[in-house]
Enzyme design. Structure first.
Site, PDB file in Angstrom:
ATOM      1  N   HIS A  74      74.928  28.054 -19.934  1.00 35.07           N
ATOM      2  CA  HIS A  74      74.982  28.994 -21.063  1.00 35.07           C
ATOM      3  C   HIS A  74      76.093  30.020 -20.836  1.00 35.07           C
ATOM      4  CE1 HIS A  74      73.286  31.775 -24.190  1.00 35.07           C
ATOM      5  NE2 HIS A  74      73.832  32.675 -23.384  1.00 35.07           N
ATOM      6  N   GLU A  75      76.133  30.598 -19.636  1.00 40.55           N
ATOM      7  CA  GLU A  75      77.179  31.583 -19.342  1.00 40.55           C
ATOM      8  C   GLU A  75      78.558  30.933 -19.336  1.00 40.55           C
ATOM      9  OE1 GLU A  75      76.566  34.655 -19.489  1.00 40.55           O
ATOM     10  OE2 GLU A  75      74.416  34.290 -19.608  1.00 40.55           O
TER      11      GLU A  75
ATOM     12  N   HIS B  62      80.007  30.790 -22.758  1.00 41.40           N
ATOM     13  CA  HIS B  62      80.745  31.983 -23.187  1.00 41.40           C
ATOM     14  C   HIS B  62      82.179  31.937 -22.661  1.00 41.40           C
ATOM     15  CE1 HIS B  62      77.335  33.817 -24.999  1.00 41.40           C
ATOM     16  NE2 HIS B  62      76.692  34.088 -23.882  1.00 41.40           N
TER      17      HIS B  62
ATOM     18  N   GLU C 263      76.231  33.724 -29.336  1.00 39.42           N
ATOM     19  CA  GLU C 263      75.115  33.315 -28.481  1.00 39.42           C
ATOM     20  C   GLU C 263      74.635  31.912 -28.830  1.00 39.42           C
ATOM     21  OE1 GLU C 263      74.011  34.789 -25.837  1.00 39.42           O
ATOM     22  OE2 GLU C 263      75.364  36.490 -26.089  1.00 39.42           O
TER      23      GLU C 263
END
Length: 562
Positions: free
Chosen positions: A419-420, A423, A457
């Site tokens: 997930h990070e 980004h 997100e």
């Protein structure tokens, strides 16, 4: 151009989470606690840079003194609640260097495995503090970490969870044990044989170039006379496959890690770099060869670093890569086999994070040998993860330093790590530009925030789901939630301001309409977007991606309509 702003993926206070959910998102009819509804919960254990929501549950762990080998100490675990929790789960894990000598009656009998001992207890909590005590005995010297987790079993919300740890380096004599651990460099962990826990490899490996080798890397010489080979592996605990009480134990090879063969050609000579390379993708194998200048090499050893070529790395608090060194081989010639070499156990989470990024690399959706199509070969920028034992500096990624910060148990969740990285990937696709994001601190995966927050997100969530081919999110403490949704799903707000809706719409578009996410990523590299509406209504048709009835049907299914 809009001013880039830090993007923070939320970590549940003490639970080290990358996305945030509320109890109703789990499909139950149980109402949220009054304190949580009123926003009066104030427990925080995350770093000041994190945008973690305040929690109604917290846990702290402490020792009355630092024991040396053979000595005992009292471990006190305080569980603090600011709301009624009918079914809370407390889990305590001790490292192999410590043993449970005595405990409160309510705790389960200790269970032992390669990662030490663990015990747990279910608690019915009212506002206040509950204390549990455990007598621990030091049985081995070296770095050690005690971990304690509390969570609401029925509603695994980051606002109803907490994590704490105690780091110490056990000494051999009274008074020699120190606070903290130093594990950036260490010897390989001694393991008799591979244990259970290896997951089946992906059936199909996408045909994508391997990460570029380090600048000083060299292939084995054609006429090499001396080679050192083996397999590099890591034992770690995985939230994927675990639960609040115990995570899944894994024993797996480490892929695409930089490896160096060091040695002294002659006794008393200077240490030299003899060969470099990378471990094999999917199998962790290495074979380092060089042409010796003497009939035998006096001593040689292999060093592994938490870096994959020049494309991604994991660093400690000071920005240094972790390094594991094998045992030394003496007076070698021809071929020497080290067998299975295991990552230093204190570095286990760093190696897990490194290997998790390898899963994203092979299916990253780029037309170049870089992370993103916006970057050209030879001008790639890496992904850097910072993690260290006991860290509360997470979980987030910022545009200004282009670095992912993971808290203590974050690497246990591969979904959190990716997930990070999602980004970071969006930042590369957008060439450093970032949309002005509003109403995103804090944000909750099942609640409407803003169109900009839902987009940034939601994309990161989608990267995680696309990588692992699922819609279940796993937290670092072992809890999980299936975020699959349609128009009948309750507990998830509707529309493109809700990141869960955006994430699942994206993965369905990629898999059912676009034939993967390569074209979508190429479009994003050409035209950055500030919202899912801009992505779908403006840029997809301009780039030739379908927005017809099937695509709109997918959006309709996930309660988005333009």
């Amino acid at each position: 151009m809009l001013k880039p702003v830090p993007l923070i993926a939320l970590v549940g206070a003490g639970a080290c989470l990358a996305v945030t959910v509320v109890p109703s998102a789990f499909g139950t009819d149980a109402p949220a606690d009054a304190a949580a509804k009123a926003g009066t919960c104030t427990i925080r254990s995350a770093d000041k840079h994190s945008e973690a929501p305040l929690s109604c549950l917290g846990v702290t762990a402490s020792l009355d003194h630092l024991p040396a080998v053979g000595e005992q100490a009292t471990l006190t675990v305080d569980v603090k609640a600011q709301a009624d929790v009918k079914n809370a789960g407390l889990s305590v894990q001790l490292p192999p260097a410590l043993r449970i000598a005595d405990k409160d009656d309510g705790l389960t009998a200790p269970k032992k495995d390669d990662f030490g001992q663990r015990t747990s207890q279910k608690l019915a909590l009212a506002p206040g503090t509950r204390t549990v005590e455990i007598k621990v005995k030091a049985v081995a010297a070296g770095p050690a970490q005690i971990q304690a987790d509390i969570s609401d079993i029925d509603h695994p919300d980051p606002r109803r969870a907490g994590h704490d740890s105690v780091e110490l380096t056990v000494g051999t004599s009274k008074g020699s044990t120190d606070k903290g651990v130093s594990v950036s460099k260490g010897r390989a962990t001694k393991v008799q044989r591979p244990g259970p826990g290896t997951r089946a490899p992906r059936k199909v490996t996408p045909k994508t170039p391997a990460p570029a080798k380090a600048a000083d890397a060299s292939a084995p010489a054609a006429n090499a006379q001396t080679c050192v080979n083996g397999t590099f592996r890591n034992r770690f605990q995985s939230a994927e496959g675990g639960n609040w009480e115990a995570k899944a134990n894994r024993d797996e090879p480490v892929s695409n890690a930089n490896v160096t063969l060091w040695g002294k050609p002659t006794a008393g000579g200077a240490t030299r770099k003899l060969a470099t390379g990378m471990t094999g993708n999917g199998n962790g194998k290495f074979n380092l060869c060089y042409t010796p200048t003497t009939s035998t090499t006096s001593v040689a050893w292999v060093e592994f670093r938490t870096q994959a070529g020049r494309m991604w790395s994991v660093v400690d608090y000071n920005g240094n890569q972790y390094a594991t060194s094998s045992y030394a081989l003496n007076n070698i010639s021809g071929t020497a086999n080290l067998g299975n070499v295991y990552a230093n156990e204190g570095q286990s989470r760093a190696w897990h994070a490194l290997d998790t990024l390898n899963k994203l690399w092979w299916n990253r959706g780029s037309t170049t040998n870089c992370w993103a199509s916006s970057e050209q070969d030879g001008r790639c920028t890496p992904i850097t993860v910072q993690w260290y034992p006991g860290s509360t500096d997470g979980t987030y990624w910022t545009t200004n330093e282009d670095k992912i910060h993971l808290a203590d148990n974050d690497p246990d969740s591969e979904h959190t790590t990716v997930h990070e990285a999602g980004h970071a990937l969006m930042g590369k696709l957008y060439r450093g530009w970032w949309p002005q994001v509003s109403n995103c601190s804090p944000h909750y995966v099942n609640r409407a925030s803003s169109a900009s927050c839902g987009w940034t997100e939601g994309f990161a969530d989608a990267v995680s789901f696309h990588t692992f081919n699922d819609t279940t999110y796993y937290w670092g403490n072992g809890a999980s939630m299936n975020l699959a949704n349609d128009r009948s799903t309750s507990g998830i707000d509707q529309g493109d301001a809700c990141e869960a809706r955006v994430a699942t719409a994206l993965v369905d578009l990629w898999s059912q309409v676009d034939g993967g996410w390569l074209k979508s990523n190429a479009m994003m590299a050409r035209n950055p977007q500030s919202s899912f509406r801009e992505y779908f209504v403006t840029d997809r048709p301009a780039y030739g991606l379908d927005t017809g009835s099937k695509a709109r049907g997918i959006l309709w299914k996930h309660t988005i309509w333009y």
